[in-house]
Write an enzyme that holds these catalytic residues in place. Structure first.
Site, mmCIF file in Angstrom:
data_model
loop_
_atom_site.group_PDB
_atom_site.id
_atom_site.type_symbol
_atom_site.label_atom_id
_atom_site.label_comp_id
_atom_site.label_asym_id
_atom_site.label_seq_id
_atom_site.Cartn_x
_atom_site.Cartn_y
_atom_site.Cartn_z
ATOM 1 N N LYS A 83 0.859 -1.187 0.000
ATOM 2 C CA LYS A 83 0.000 0.000 0.000
ATOM 3 C C LYS A 83 0.892 1.233 0.000
ATOM 4 O O LYS A 83 1.885 1.298 0.740
ATOM 5 C CB LYS A 83 -0.912 -0.021 1.230
ATOM 6 C CG LYS A 83 -1.990 1.037 1.223
ATOM 7 C CD LYS A 83 -2.986 0.822 2.364
ATOM 8 C CE LYS A 83 -4.044 1.916 2.367
ATOM 9 N NZ LYS A 83 -5.066 1.720 3.421
ATOM 10 N N SER A 158 -9.445 3.409 2.082
ATOM 11 C CA SER A 158 -8.263 3.930 1.413
ATOM 12 C C SER A 158 -7.425 2.873 0.696
ATOM 13 O O SER A 158 -6.513 3.214 -0.061
ATOM 14 C CB SER A 158 -7.371 4.649 2.433
ATOM 15 O OG SER A 158 -6.858 3.748 3.411
ATOM 16 N N SER A 182 -11.037 1.114 5.912
ATOM 17 C CA SER A 182 -10.235 1.223 4.696
ATOM 18 C C SER A 182 -9.855 -0.096 4.050
ATOM 19 O O SER A 182 -9.354 -0.108 2.931
ATOM 20 C CB SER A 182 -8.962 2.026 4.973
ATOM 21 O OG SER A 182 -9.269 3.381 5.171
#
Length: 492
Positions: A83, A158, A182
């Protein structure tokens, strides 16, 4: 895509199936890596799942894994993506922001080191919204992370790039982080399984390193077993199988891998029937007008019926209205944003939502922030006590279908935040409580002019403290009952 030894398209195999292929020597880490890099090259321009692709480094890493790492490493040879909120030495980390353009870290974060130690092969950085703050992945540094089910919709956030990559078959699974939903939000939007572990379970992203304790790391995958496989790889184990944990108080007991519960659909002692609560109220009900869409309600009904047919006890429950929750959570979120170090020139490069969160966070007094954090801890206590009678509580994951790119208000930031809460009212309360939760896809809307392939909808199961194994068993039962794993988005 490459065909290794006549196996066909490798992305069609689940991560667990790929692991078996690797263990048997039917495919090598280098071959698997090359196959996924080819798929990324073909699809990423349309999907926007990767912010950075590190093809040469990935192939070199795959060769190292092949020649220098034992096959006993839990993720040996399996590709994934970091990520883009996480640092990997020598690879740009943009945090989804123009303010961090060109930043190249000289050291890797703990989660990256743990995934490397587990034998995984990183193919690059998956896209994120700016500093991971919003529930959607749209930035000014690159294209949005598009939903593979319908490219004019957003993949969520996210961990939006991670979910888009897995849903499009550009990765077998992907790690993410979850501070208010997220992992679960993009997983649900993209028809995937997403697990937010309980606070303290995954040492590399435990939630114990910040005052609010919201953010933990966990897996996104196509199947429940794949999510469990990745979760096991995110947690180091000792030679006897027990978890090698930093924290004696929060260290989980037992040595059985999470994968076993996901494969069997039951606990180690054979337990496979549970008492479940079903809830459509949320912690945001006292602050905003929260409405569950027909599609979200339909998904919940499908899951309730399936769980009943599987023999579980299912009872309606609800959350008492709590006017203290919203202002406390908003203050904690703003305080977290204000802690990001910025110079004035850098701050001017950030997006409107980030600027608003930081500006509001900088006005918080120490007393106000302390009061907010105390209120969240009190909510945690009440939330856990309220649902102590249930093995798990079932809710919709999202209150609406996946949102279009550009749907969120970019002029009125309080309204933007309200929109996010209305879209995702059922997720942040689980972060505050520190409990584990899993989203699993259960329903596909009918095809329409707006959604020619239909859209996936998921449900969330919230567990007791330390209840990850129960959640994985329940999710596996639902997955088998509803036969979701064979469904594919149009991009596939």
């Amino acid at each position: 895509m490459s065909d290794a030894a006549g196996l066909g398209d490798l992305h069609e195999y689940t991560a667990l199936e790929q692991w078996h292929l690797l263990q048997r020597g039917d495919v090598s880490p280098t071959e698997l890596t090359q196959a996924y890099l080819e798929r990324i090259e073909a699809l990423n321009p349309r999907v926007g799942a990767f912010a950075t692709v590190t093809g040469d480094a990935a192939l070199e890493r795959a060769r190292v894994v092949e020649t220098s790492m034992p096959k006993s490493a839990p993720l040996w040879g399996l590709p994934l993506g970091d990520k883009d909120l996480w640092n990997r030495q020598g690879v740009p980390t943009a945090y989804g922001s123009r303010a961090r353009a060109g930043y190249v870290p000289d050291a890797s974060d703990e989660i990256v080191r743990q995934l490397d130690a587990a034998g995984a092969v990183s193919l690059g950085k998956t896209a994120v919204p700016e500093f991971g703050m919003p529930a959607y992945t749209e930035t000014r540094v690159g294209p949005p992370a598009r939903n593979p089910w319908q490219l004019d919709l957003n993949a969520g956030g996210s961990s939006g790039g991670a979910a888009a990559a897995v849903a499009a078959g550009m990765l077998p699974f992907a790690p993410g982080s979850d501070g208010g939903g997220s992992i679960r939000i993009p997983a649900a939007a993209c028809g995937l399984v997403g697990l937010k572990p309980g606070r303290g379970l995954v040492p590399a992203g435990s939630g114990l390193g910040s005052p609010d304790g919201l953010v933990v790391n966990g897996p996104i995958a196509r199947t429940v077993a794949d999510a469990a496989l990745l979760l096991d790889g995110m947690i180091a184990r000792k030679p006897d199988g027990t978890i090698d944990h930093h924290y004696s108080v929060r260290a989980p007991g037992g040595g059985e891998p999470f994968l076993a519960a996901a494969v069997r659909g039951e606990l180690g002692d054979g337990t496979k029937r549970f008492q479940l609560g079903v809830m459509t109220s949320s912690a945001w009900d006292a602050e905003y007008e929260i409405a569950t869409s027909a599609e979200a309600s339909a998904a919940l009904e499908v899951a309730v019926a399936a769980l009943g047919e599987l023999g579980h006890g299912v009872d309606a429950t609800s959350l008492d209205p709590d006017p203290s929750y919203a202002p406390a959570f908003i203050a904690a979120w703003q305080g977290g944003a204000a802690s990001i170090p910025f110079g004035d020139d850098e701050l001017a490069l950030t997006e409107p939502l980030t600027q608003w969160l930081i500006a509001e966070g900088r006005t918080l007094t120490a007393g106000r922030l302390t009061s907010a954090l105390v209120a969240l801890r009190e909510f945690e206590r009440r939330f856990i006590a309220r649902f102590a009678a249930f093995d798990a509580v079932l809710t919709p994951t999202l209150a609406m279908t996946p949102r279009p790119n550009g749907w969120w208000d970019q002029a009125d930031m309080p309204h933007n935040f309200e929109q996010q809460c209305q879209y995702t009212p059922f997720t942040s309360m689980v972060n505050v409580s520190g409990l584990p939760a899993i989203t699993v896809p259960v329903f596909q809307t009918e095809a329409s002019e707006d959604a020619p392939a239909g859209l996936p909808m998921g449900v969330q199961l919230i567990g007791r403290p330390g209840g990850e194994v129960t959640l994985l068993a329940l999710a596996a039962q639902l997955e088998r009952k509803l036969r979701w794993r064979s469904r594919r988005p149009p991009v596939w």
